[in-house]
Design a protein around this motif. Sequence first.
Motif, short mmCIF file in Angstrom:
data_model
loop_
_atom_site.label_atom_id
_atom_site.label_comp_id
_atom_site.label_asym_id
_atom_site.label_seq_id
_atom_site.Cartn_x
_atom_site.Cartn_y
_atom_site.Cartn_z
N TYR A 140 0.84 -1.20 0.00
CA TYR A 140 0.00 0.00 0.00
C TYR A 140 0.88 1.26 0.00
O TYR A 140 2.08 1.19 0.30
CB TYR A 140 -0.93 0.01 1.21
N PHE A 141 0.29 2.40 -0.34
CA PHE A 141 1.01 3.67 -0.36
C PHE A 141 0.96 4.31 1.03
O PHE A 141 -0.11 4.53 1.59
CB PHE A 141 0.42 4.62 -1.39
N ARG A 142 2.15 4.60 1.57
CA ARG A 142 2.28 5.18 2.91
C ARG A 142 2.34 6.71 2.85
O ARG A 142 2.94 7.27 1.93
CB ARG A 142 3.54 4.66 3.60
N ARG A 143 1.79 7.34 3.86
CA ARG A 143 1.86 8.81 3.95
C ARG A 143 3.30 9.28 4.10
O ARG A 143 3.71 10.27 3.49
CB ARG A 143 1.06 9.32 5.15
N SER A 144 4.07 8.59 4.96
CA SER A 144 5.42 9.05 5.27
C SER A 144 6.32 9.08 4.04
O SER A 144 7.29 9.85 4.00
CB SER A 144 6.05 8.15 6.34
N HIS A 145 6.00 8.27 3.03
CA HIS A 145 6.80 8.27 1.80
C HIS A 145 6.43 9.44 0.89
O HIS A 145 7.13 9.71 -0.08
CB HIS A 145 6.62 6.96 1.05
N GLN A 146 5.35 10.14 1.21
CA GLN A 146 4.90 11.26 0.37
C GLN A 146 5.33 12.61 0.95
O GLN A 146 4.98 13.66 0.40
CB GLN A 146 3.37 11.24 0.21
N ILE A 147 6.07 12.60 2.04
CA ILE A 147 6.52 13.87 2.65
C ILE A 147 7.42 14.61 1.67
O ILE A 147 8.40 14.06 1.16
CB ILE A 147 7.29 13.59 3.96
N VAL A 148 7.09 15.85 1.38
CA VAL A 148 7.90 16.63 0.46
C VAL A 148 9.31 16.77 1.03
O VAL A 148 9.51 17.04 2.21
CB VAL A 148 7.27 18.03 0.22
N GLY A 149 10.31 16.51 0.19
CA GLY A 149 11.70 16.58 0.63
C GLY A 149 12.28 15.27 1.14
O GLY A 149 13.48 15.14 1.31
N ALA A 150 11.41 14.26 1.40
CA ALA A 150 11.90 12.96 1.86
C ALA A 150 12.45 12.18 0.68
O ALA A 150 11.71 11.92 -0.28
CB ALA A 150 10.79 12.18 2.55
N ILE A 151 13.71 11.80 0.72
CA ILE A 151 14.27 11.02 -0.39
C ILE A 151 14.62 9.59 0.05
O ILE A 151 14.99 8.77 -0.78
CB ILE A 151 15.52 11.71 -1.00
#
Length: 502
Positions: A140-151
Amino acid sequence: MINFLPVIYEDELLYSVIARYKQMCGMVSNQALVKDLFGRLIIMKSTFFPIHLNAFVNNLPPTSKITTNEIIINHTMFPFYTSFLSEEKAESINEIMVEGNGLAVESVVGFGGSKVKIQRYLRYCPICYRNDKEELGESYFRRSHQIVGAIYCSIHQVLLKDSPVLSTESGFDYKCADAEVCDEAVIADPYPIRIKELNLQYIHNAERLLKGNYPKKDLQFIINFYIDTLRNKGLASNSGNLYMNELQEQFLHYYPAEYLEIMQSCIDPDNPTNWLRIFVRNNNKNRSPLRHLLFLQFLEVDVDELFQATTVVGKRKVMSEFTPKFDINERRTKWIKLIEENQGASRSELKEKGKGLHTWIFRYDREWYEKVTPRVKVKKQRTDTIDWKKRDEECLKLAKEAVKEIMNKDGKPIRVTPWRIKLTIGAGRWFDNEKLTRTQQYLKEVKEDINDFRIRKVKWAINELNKEDERITAYKVQIYAGFGGGENEVRELIQKVLEENL
């Protein structure tokens, strides 16, 4: 009313839940899916900020205990993007998500005018994807992976990957995080360890915003908190005026230029209105949570410290009343002794030799000081007249040599700017003297356009990947060049360069 809803996983985007529901039901039509879930046809434009959530919750099975607030707090990006907004503005965004009152929620959040753009595609961690399939039978798609600037993925510390699923689109399709859009291949990490460390710390703080549900603070409170912290660090005066040049210098020393570019927060130190210089100012413009987190990280302040603070000072008028702490006769005796031991010394020399003593006498016993302290006239030596034409030629030569050094430097390209040239030379403020006319003109002419610099970085990355016999894709070039994975404008530029070089 629907008959069931899939189990919602921890940190899962609501978009991902709906996509899994669609797949379980074998539905093809998105319109039929939306009508099934919301009871009517609505248009969704954002995976981060879903709307009409009351209608969605009211359409769940009677046994469901899911609430609208639970969805907003735990399964959307609302907590992250509203952390630094006032209670009033956050409530307004919440209302739009609950009722879908027709306003564009992302414009209210401030995406439209922000220089920090959200990534265009939903991202995932290849190791999380693999582990999910083994443990859950699906991912599933996690919120934490969508944080702007998170690489990076904060758990597995590998680079996040872009899926082909758009994060913002009018009437988008609902796609699961499955083999059609995800894979298990881990990308080779091209970033130095310092960048990885900085980004993982940034992600740690950002995830706390996602999960913390902190009390809201208005912008004035936050700015005053920053001023108080800067004052404690010696980067602001007692009254709260910022030592901006020193602050900027320390900020640029803390964050590598490459990292600031990845974080969409480059700073031109020669620009008096760069984002850092206007960041801690009293205006009503939205600041991206990304830049708030960058600033807090630089200040070495935990996000808890900001949001748990109850009182701040900010700028203030300083009214000082000084009270002597020493015996006046003792101070006078020491000052007379200093004068006698340094016959012929000027007042400035006496001040230097008896720093604390001079300050006390001058402040509390000024009349006596003037009577006993001699004035020694020091004949000023005539200084040689500077030959500015010759100095200009010397500086111009240094600047040209610096440009060659920057352009020929091994490794990832560095942008040619006046600040970078001065840094390479090791020059101070004297290098900015307006009498160095040819040098100043050269600095303006040689400053590298940001688009030209990006093209140069792209070509360098392509050449490096060719050496490694890598299969070259726009995404690989983007990561290797250090742009991060979410820059659509950069992706298009890379694609253009690749096509020209085929």
